[in-house]
Design an enzyme around this catalytic site. Structure first.
Site, PDB file in Angstrom:
ATOM      1  N   ASP A   1     -37.008 -12.814  22.222  1.00  0.00           N
ATOM      2  CA  ASP A   1     -35.556 -12.884  22.040  1.00  0.00           C
ATOM      3  C   ASP A   1     -35.109 -14.346  22.043  1.00  0.00           C
ATOM      4  O   ASP A   1     -35.293 -15.062  23.028  1.00  0.00           O
ATOM      5  CB  ASP A   1     -34.859 -12.115  23.164  1.00  0.00           C
TER       6      ASP A   1
ATOM      7  N   HIS B   1     -34.103 -10.027  19.560  1.00  0.00           N
ATOM      8  CA  HIS B   1     -32.779  -9.531  19.900  1.00  0.00           C
ATOM      9  C   HIS B   1     -32.391  -8.408  18.930  1.00  0.00           C
ATOM     10  O   HIS B   1     -32.805  -8.401  17.777  1.00  0.00           O
ATOM     11  CB  HIS B   1     -31.778 -10.686  19.776  1.00  0.00           C
TER      12      HIS B   1
ATOM     13  N   SER C   1     -26.894  -6.936  24.542  1.00  0.00           N
ATOM     14  CA  SER C   1     -26.418  -8.312  24.463  1.00  0.00           C
ATOM     15  C   SER C   1     -25.168  -8.471  25.332  1.00  0.00           C
ATOM     16  O   SER C   1     -25.225  -8.238  26.534  1.00  0.00           O
ATOM     17  CB  SER C   1     -26.160  -8.693  23.002  1.00  0.00           C
TER      18      SER C   1
END
Length: 427
Positions: free
Chosen positions: A351, A384, A254
């Protein structure tokens, strides 16, 4: 009367519980990314269900048995609840199969990006140890030690790092720099990358996980400068912990994927090395997980959920119109160049926090110019943060990353051996 009311209520309660379970299952099966204020609860439901499908199946089975024992199937709401539950179980099994199938995506990506030679690197056993299935959040690893809270700069708690290594003494360990994510505003060095670092430590690597200054107090590029200071610490001190500072790979997820990519693409850039410009901050490989690569969102992939206002307010403290060049320099997609190190870019199709289209564009731009391998693994159905705890998909990601890094290291070691004096090679 209470017993009659209770007996009448049981089928309805079972139906409600069945709908809750099915909602979790659907959230992981479907790709719903533009939900505005509902994106965070959707993410948590989809993430935990998709990675822990068998755990969700287990609680739904137990709940169904209890409700059926209480008479839930005596009326139509209970029968409807059972039908919904059975459909949910089918979906959960499909989710588990999709997670297990990540191995095929990784194998195909590694073969396409590296050729058949990558298969010479010994993989992990495909079946995870039982304790990882039963206790996915238990991240401590026998045989691995963590040396915590070493200062790499003068910024207090946010300038501390941990060293993770095998308890078996050795020298010359290759090094992994793990950068945590958290939208540049939260999280710590202990919270992410544990499955990967533990596995690499057992394979003889030295892993380093730093904190760094966070926004809104910090303004970019202070986050990147801190990470490069941690890299400078590695160059100077890693040998004392058994590391070989000649081979350093960088990874992160991330926001950590964003910073890891910039570390790899801005080697020795004095703008990001104030006071330590002479230190070599190049790295030998980069593995960003579900990173953010274009702060400008120039292709409009996020639509009305564009992160630009957040970046402007919290991270950059200026608008793209005011300082366009600064935003470009903060975007890995704009920093690609021919001398970039080998990359393994990993991203999930589902995601909802960092869109996969951003990763595809970054990989395309990097492949257009880089002379080194650019491997791209796109994982069907992955959400994610899928690698934070133990799961089938997480294990395959750890395995693929380890094989990629060992492949790159084998080439780097051969080059170092060829450059060393003959007497040194014989020694």
């Amino acid at each position: 009367m209470e017993r009659i009311l209770s007996a009448q209520a049981i089928p309805w309660i079972f139906l409600a519980v069945s709908l809750v379970g099915a909602t979790f299952t659907l959230s992981a099966l479907l790709r719903a990314r533009k939900l505005f204020v509902f994106i965070v609860p959707y993410f948590f439901g989809a993430w935990l269900t998709g990675e822990l499908a068998l755990h969700h199946l287990a609680w739904q089975v137990v709940a169904s048995i209890v409700f059926m024992a209480l008479g839930a199937l005596q009326s139509w709401p209970g029968l409807l609840g059972l039908a919904i539950t059975l459909a949910s179980w089918v979906g959960l099994l499909a989710l588990h199969r999709r997670g297990m199938g990540a191995v095929a995506s990784f194998e195909r990506s590694l073969r396409d990006g590296l050729g058949e030679a990558y298969q010479d690197v010994e993989p992990l056993p495909e079946q995870a140890p039982l304790h990882q299935w039963v206790r996915p959040f238990r991240l401590r690893q026998a045989g691995v030690e963590r040396i915590a809270d070493l200062a790499y700069a003068d910024g207090g708690e946010r300038n501390l790092l941990d060293v993770i290594r095998s308890r078996v003494p050795s020298e010359g360990r290759p090094i992994l720099l793990q950068i945590h994510g958290g939208a540049w505003v939260i999280s710590r060095k202990e919270h992410q990358g544990q499955p990967l670092m533990n596995e690499l430590a057992l394979r003889g690597w030295l892993c380093v996980a730093p904190n760094y200054r966070l926004s809104p107090q910090a303004t970019f590029p202070e986050h990147l400068i801190d990470v490069k200071r941690a890299l400078a610490w590695i160059r100077e001190h890693a040998a004392a912990y058994g590391g070989d500072p000649r081979f350093v790979a960088v990874t992160g997820g991330s926001a950590g994927g964003h910073l890891a990519s910039l570390v790899a693409l801005t080697a020795n850039d004095p703008e990001y090395q104030p006071g330590f410009e002479e230190v070599d901050t190049s790295v030998s490989a980069c593995v960003p997980f579900y990173g953010v690569y274009d702060l400008l969102d120039r292709h409009g992939f996020r639509g009305f959920q564009s992160p630009v206002p957040f970046f402007e307010r919290v991270l950059m403290k200026c608008s793209p119109e005011e300082q366009r060049e600064r935003w470009e320099r903060a975007s890995p997609t704009s920093r690609v160049h021919a001398d970039a190190p080998p990359f393994l870019v990993i991203h999930g199709t589902h995601d909802c926090l960092a869109f996969v289209e951003d990763a595809r564009e970054f990989v395309r731009a990097l492949r257009d110019v880089s002379r080194k391998p650019v491997v791209y693994a796109e994982l069907p159905g992955a959400q994610h943060a899928f690698d934070i705890f133990h799961s089938p998909r997480s294990r395959h990601a750890v395995n693929a990353t380890a094989r990629f890094l060992e492949y790159v290291r084998s080439g780097s070691q051969a080059r170092l051996d060829s450059e060393s004096p003959p007497q040194e090679r014989q020694a």
